[in-house]
Design a protein around this motif. Sequence first.
Motif, short mmCIF file in Angstrom:
data_model
loop_
_atom_site.label_atom_id
_atom_site.label_comp_id
_atom_site.label_asym_id
_atom_site.label_seq_id
_atom_site.Cartn_x
_atom_site.Cartn_y
_atom_site.Cartn_z
N ALA A 1 0.99 -0.92 -0.27
CA ALA A 1 0.08 0.38 -0.51
C ALA A 1 1.24 1.00 0.05
N GLU A 2 0.10 2.54 -0.02
CA GLU A 2 1.06 3.71 -0.41
C GLU A 2 0.68 4.17 1.26
N ILE A 3 1.79 4.54 1.13
CA ILE A 3 2.13 5.69 3.10
C ILE A 3 2.84 6.67 2.80
N SER A 4 1.88 7.79 2.84
CA SER A 4 2.28 9.18 3.15
C SER A 4 3.26 9.38 4.26
N GLY A 5 3.84 10.09 4.17
CA GLY A 5 4.71 11.06 4.69
C GLY A 5 4.13 11.01 6.67
N THR A 6 2.93 11.60 6.00
CA THR A 6 1.68 11.97 7.21
C THR A 6 1.92 11.37 7.75
N GLY A 7 1.25 10.53 7.15
CA GLY A 7 0.56 9.37 6.94
C GLY A 7 1.78 8.17 8.05
N ALA A 8 3.09 8.12 7.63
CA ALA A 8 4.43 7.14 8.84
C ALA A 8 4.43 7.72 9.68
N GLU A 9 4.31 8.80 10.28
CA GLU A 9 4.34 9.54 11.10
C GLU A 9 2.98 8.94 11.93
N LYS A 10 2.12 9.40 11.83
CA LYS A 10 0.19 8.57 12.00
C LYS A 10 1.15 7.61 12.80
N ILE A 11 1.04 6.10 11.66
CA ILE A 11 1.65 4.76 12.24
C ILE A 11 2.63 4.88 12.67
N GLN A 12 4.10 5.25 13.05
CA GLN A 12 5.09 5.16 14.13
C GLN A 12 4.66 6.44 15.47
N SER A 13 3.19 6.18 15.78
CA SER A 13 2.78 7.30 16.91
C SER A 13 2.18 6.37 17.52
N VAL A 14 1.35 5.58 16.47
CA VAL A 14 0.56 4.79 17.34
C VAL A 14 1.00 3.20 17.68
#
Length: 143
Positions: free
Chosen positions: A80-93
């Motif tokens: 899947a695609e992961i945006s920069g802000t999406g990666a940041e939110k995933i890391q936070s989770v």
Amino acid sequence: MGQTVESFLDSGDGGRDGAFVGTWKTARQEHLSGPFVVQCKFTSKINFTLKASDLFDEAKKVKKLVTRGLCDSYVLMTNAEISGTGAEKIQSVFKAVGVKHVVTFGSTWINQQIRESKRLRMLVPRVYGLGDLSQILDERAYL
């Protein structure tokens, strides 16, 4: 990726498609150590962007792994695609459930690895099975 990763069955993996324990050395000379979890998330949806909310159930499993001492670092690989802000939110989770280091590899990274590796391009017939190779191979296989 340069690491020896233990892989598990598709079912009953306890939230771990793969695992690694030791010192993880990257091309950027970062050195991470401890227990690692490698998780692969596949989607058949074209142009699907992975969001942190798609991984909440996964985070529950990882929290249990952290509690049992099986996950200091979490490596997520997905087509899947992961945006920069999406990666940041995933890391936070995942950091919120106790993971110390989170690395995400999305479709952009996977495609780059294939483009840059003649060896990976040559493996395509094994990955996809035998078929009309003219639909799979192009001039990049010969570079």
